[in-house]
Design a protein around this motif. Structure first.
Motif, PDB file in Angstrom:
ATOM      1  N   LEU A  77       0.832  -1.204   0.000  1.00 18.70           N
ATOM      2  CA  LEU A  77       0.000   0.000   0.000  1.00 18.70           C
ATOM      3  C   LEU A  77       0.866   1.253   0.000  1.00 18.70           C
ATOM      4  CD1 LEU A  77      -3.271   0.623   1.724  1.00 18.70           C
ATOM      5  CD2 LEU A  77      -1.464   2.255   2.163  1.00 18.70           C
ATOM      6  N   ILE A  78       1.889   1.253   0.825  1.00 20.79           N
ATOM      7  CA  ILE A  78       2.768   2.427   0.941  1.00 20.79           C
ATOM      8  C   ILE A  78       3.495   2.712  -0.369  1.00 20.79           C
ATOM      9  CG2 ILE A  78       4.839   3.293   2.117  1.00 20.79           C
ATOM     10  CD1 ILE A  78       2.290   3.416   3.795  1.00 20.79           C
ATOM     11  N   SER A  79       3.741   1.680  -1.175  1.00 22.96           N
ATOM     12  CA  SER A  79       4.491   1.873  -2.428  1.00 22.96           C
ATOM     13  C   SER A  79       3.773   2.810  -3.402  1.00 22.96           C
ATOM     14  CB  SER A  79       4.756   0.525  -3.094  1.00 22.96           C
ATOM     15  OG  SER A  79       3.557  -0.044  -3.585  1.00 22.96           O
ATOM     16  N   TRP A  80       2.493   3.016  -3.226  1.00 22.43           N
ATOM     17  CA  TRP A  80       1.721   3.899  -4.098  1.00 22.43           C
ATOM     18  C   TRP A  80       1.891   5.377  -3.749  1.00 22.43           C
ATOM     19  CZ3 TRP A  80      -1.570   2.307  -8.098  1.00 22.43           C
ATOM     20  CH2 TRP A  80      -1.774   0.938  -8.199  1.00 22.43           C
ATOM     21  N   PHE A  81       2.483   5.674  -2.584  1.00 23.08           N
ATOM     22  CA  PHE A  81       2.513   7.044  -2.071  1.00 23.08           C
ATOM     23  C   PHE A  81       3.937   7.496  -1.766  1.00 23.08           C
ATOM     24  CE2 PHE A  81      -1.527   5.097  -0.808  1.00 23.08           C
ATOM     25  CZ  PHE A  81      -2.418   5.978  -1.390  1.00 23.08           C
ATOM     26  N   ASN A  82       4.095   8.807  -1.669  1.00 27.86           N
ATOM     27  CA  ASN A  82       5.352   9.408  -1.194  1.00 27.86           C
ATOM     28  C   ASN A  82       5.135   9.826   0.244  1.00 27.86           C
ATOM     29  OD1 ASN A  82       6.710   9.190  -3.618  1.00 27.86           O
ATOM     30  ND2 ASN A  82       6.185  11.259  -4.291  1.00 27.86           N
ATOM     31  N   ILE A  83       6.076   9.464   1.107  1.00 29.91           N
ATOM     32  CA  ILE A  83       5.954   9.813   2.519  1.00 29.91           C
ATOM     33  C   ILE A  83       7.097  10.740   2.893  1.00 29.91           C
ATOM     34  CG2 ILE A  83       5.913   8.944   4.876  1.00 29.91           C
ATOM     35  CD1 ILE A  83       4.790   6.334   3.785  1.00 29.91           C
ATOM     36  N   THR A  84       6.729  11.891   3.454  1.00 26.34           N
ATOM     37  CA  THR A  84       7.720  12.821   3.995  1.00 26.34           C
ATOM     38  C   THR A  84       7.585  12.777   5.514  1.00 26.34           C
ATOM     39  OG1 THR A  84       6.200  14.685   3.916  1.00 26.34           O
ATOM     40  CG2 THR A  84       7.565  14.317   1.969  1.00 26.34           C
ATOM     41  N   ASN A  85       8.288  13.641   6.196  1.00 21.33           N
ATOM     42  CA  ASN A  85       8.206  13.667   7.660  1.00 21.33           C
ATOM     43  C   ASN A  85       6.790  13.929   8.153  1.00 21.33           C
ATOM     44  OD1 ASN A  85      10.927  13.171   7.872  1.00 21.33           O
ATOM     45  ND2 ASN A  85      11.465  15.342   7.953  1.00 21.33           N
ATOM     46  N   GLU A  86       6.055  14.776   7.451  1.00 20.81           N
ATOM     47  CA  GLU A  86       4.748  15.193   7.946  1.00 20.81           C
ATOM     48  C   GLU A  86       3.580  14.723   7.095  1.00 20.81           C
ATOM     49  OE1 GLU A  86       4.765  19.390   8.497  1.00 20.81           O
ATOM     50  OE2 GLU A  86       6.558  19.346   9.735  1.00 20.81           O
ATOM     51  N   ASP A  87       3.800  14.404   5.826  1.00 17.60           N
ATOM     52  CA  ASP A  87       2.685  14.143   4.925  1.00 17.60           C
ATOM     53  C   ASP A  87       2.858  12.888   4.089  1.00 17.60           C
ATOM     54  OD1 ASP A  87       1.194  16.488   5.548  1.00 17.60           O
ATOM     55  OD2 ASP A  87       2.570  17.663   4.330  1.00 17.60           O
ATOM     56  N   ILE A  88       1.727  12.367   3.660  1.00 21.96           N
ATOM     57  CA  ILE A  88       1.670  11.316   2.651  1.00 21.96           C
ATOM     58  C   ILE A  88       0.999  11.944   1.434  1.00 21.96           C
ATOM     59  CG2 ILE A  88       0.664   9.100   2.009  1.00 21.96           C
ATOM     60  CD1 ILE A  88       0.679   8.330   4.974  1.00 21.96           C
ATOM     61  N   THR A  89       1.652  11.866   0.288  1.00 22.11           N
ATOM     62  CA  THR A  89       1.083  12.412  -0.947  1.00 22.11           C
ATOM     63  C   THR A  89       1.032  11.320  -2.001  1.00 22.11           C
ATOM     64  OG1 THR A  89       3.254  13.128  -1.707  1.00 22.11           O
ATOM     65  CG2 THR A  89       1.937  14.763  -0.516  1.00 22.11           C
ATOM     66  N   SER A  90       0.199  11.552  -3.001  1.00 18.74           N
ATOM     67  CA  SER A  90       0.078  10.612  -4.107  1.00 18.74           C
ATOM     68  C   SER A  90       0.724  11.235  -5.345  1.00 18.74           C
ATOM     69  CB  SER A  90      -1.395  10.315  -4.392  1.00 18.74           C
ATOM     70  OG  SER A  90      -1.519   9.575  -5.579  1.00 18.74           O
ATOM     71  N   PRO A  91       1.850  10.685  -5.807  1.00 21.19           N
ATOM     72  CA  PRO A  91       2.498  11.268  -6.987  1.00 21.19           C
ATOM     73  C   PRO A  91       1.594  11.224  -8.215  1.00 21.19           C
ATOM     74  CG  PRO A  91       3.754   9.374  -6.146  1.00 21.19           C
ATOM     75  CD  PRO A  91       2.577   9.559  -5.261  1.00 21.19           C
ATOM     76  N   GLU A  92       0.813  10.183  -8.344  1.00 22.12           N
ATOM     77  CA  GLU A  92      -0.097  10.063  -9.490  1.00 22.12           C
ATOM     78  C   GLU A  92      -1.148  11.170  -9.468  1.00 22.12           C
ATOM     79  OE1 GLU A  92      -3.064   6.754 -11.503  1.00 22.12           O
ATOM     80  OE2 GLU A  92      -2.058   6.285  -9.616  1.00 22.12           O
ATOM     81  N   ILE A  93      -1.730  11.425  -8.316  1.00 25.47           N
ATOM     82  CA  ILE A  93      -2.737  12.479  -8.174  1.00 25.47           C
ATOM     83  C   ILE A  93      -2.098  13.850  -8.394  1.00 25.47           C
ATOM     84  CG2 ILE A  93      -4.293  13.609  -6.526  1.00 25.47           C
ATOM     85  CD1 ILE A  93      -5.426  10.956  -7.419  1.00 25.47           C
ATOM     86  N   ASP A  94      -0.907  14.056  -7.838  1.00 30.69           N
ATOM     87  CA  ASP A  94      -0.219  15.342  -8.011  1.00 30.69           C
ATOM     88  C   ASP A  94       0.103  15.603  -9.478  1.00 30.69           C
ATOM     89  OD1 ASP A  94      -0.353  15.700  -5.274  1.00 30.69           O
ATOM     90  OD2 ASP A  94       1.726  15.061  -4.915  1.00 30.69           O
ATOM     91  N   THR A  95       0.539  14.577 -10.192  1.00 25.89           N
ATOM     92  CA  THR A  95       0.845  14.719 -11.622  1.00 25.89           C
ATOM     93  C   THR A  95      -0.415  15.039 -12.405  1.00 25.89           C
ATOM     94  OG1 THR A  95       2.677  13.164 -11.409  1.00 25.89           O
ATOM     95  CG2 THR A  95       1.832  13.534 -13.630  1.00 25.89           C
ATOM     96  N   TYR A  96      -1.506  14.376 -12.078  1.00 26.57           N
ATOM     97  CA  TYR A  96      -2.774  14.620 -12.774  1.00 26.57           C
ATOM     98  C   TYR A  96      -3.261  16.050 -12.511  1.00 26.57           C
ATOM     99  CZ  TYR A  96      -7.446  13.746 -14.599  1.00 26.57           C
ATOM    100  OH  TYR A  96      -8.603  13.807 -15.327  1.00 26.57           O
ATOM    101  N   ARG A  97      -3.133  16.508 -11.266  1.00 29.49           N
ATOM    102  CA  ARG A  97      -3.550  17.872 -10.920  1.00 29.49           C
ATOM    103  C   ARG A  97      -2.733  18.889 -11.715  1.00 29.49           C
ATOM    104  NH1 ARG A  97      -2.938  17.577  -5.768  1.00 29.49           N
ATOM    105  NH2 ARG A  97      -5.091  17.201  -5.228  1.00 29.49           N
ATOM    106  N   LEU A  98      -1.424  18.652 -11.836  1.00 29.52           N
ATOM    107  CA  LEU A  98      -0.548  19.543 -12.594  1.00 29.52           C
ATOM    108  C   LEU A  98      -0.956  19.559 -14.066  1.00 29.52           C
ATOM    109  CD1 LEU A  98       1.959  21.360 -12.736  1.00 29.52           C
ATOM    110  CD2 LEU A  98       3.314  19.284 -13.053  1.00 29.52           C
ATOM    111  N   LYS A  99      -1.268  18.387 -14.611  1.00 27.46           N
ATOM    112  CA  LYS A  99      -1.700  18.290 -16.006  1.00 27.46           C
ATOM    113  C   LYS A  99      -2.966  19.123 -16.242  1.00 27.46           C
ATOM    114  CE  LYS A  99      -3.729  14.977 -19.167  1.00 27.46           C
ATOM    115  NZ  LYS A  99      -4.322  13.665 -19.272  1.00 27.46           N
TER     116      LYS A  99
END
Length: 150
Positions: A77-99
């Motif tokens: 499950l974790i492999s789908w997301f980027n984890i920083t010290n404070e947040d979990i983000t979805s690279p796929e969702i972020d890329t789509y939002r940028l597009k």
């Protein structure tokens, strides 16, 4: 190209193909509970950009037991997301939002440029010239000279 200007209103939805997700081995390897958590985190990332990475905070945020959440946060499950010290983000969702933002920006620029071109053409049409402009007659119209001859 200019810097990305975030629009005032975020996009209301994101598009994903169920066949692509269901065909993904990583997705299929998760339990149904993990899939539910995966989907919830992705939706939270779409709306809010990220979720807290701290298990106790995330458990409270999602309204589930922290121990149960810890069990569900498998490496798959974790492999789908980027984890920083404070947040979990979805690279796929972020890329789509940028597009989407880039598409919106392109359409906005196109509309602005089209408006400028239309205004320039209108100004040129209304400019006074020494010759004056002759309006071509339509098929059914006759000139004054032709009417006088009759």
């Amino acid at each position: 190209m200019t810097a990305i200007k975030i629009s005032k209103r975020p996009a209301p939805a994101y598009q994903e193909y169920a066949s692509d997700i269901l065909a993904n081995r990583s997705y299929r390897a998760m339990s149904m509970a993990e899939r539910g958590l995966w989907d919830t985190i992705r939706k939270e990332c779409w709306v809010n950009g990220s979720v807290p990475s701290s298990v106790p905070v995330l458990a409270k945020y999602l309204g589930i037991d922290a121990n149960h959440l810890q069990q569900l946060l498998s490496p798959t499950l974790i492999s789908w997301f980027n984890i920083t010290n404070e947040d979990i983000t979805s690279p796929e969702i972020d890329t789509y939002r940028l597009k989407i933002e880039l598409q919106r920006q392109g359409m906005s620029e196109g509309g602005r440029n089209g408006g400028r071109k239309s205004q320039e053409n209108r100004r040129k049409k209304d400019e006074a010239t020494l010759e004056g402009r002759v309006k071509p007659l339509s098929r059914d119209e006759t000139s004054r000279d032709e009417e006088k001859r009759r």
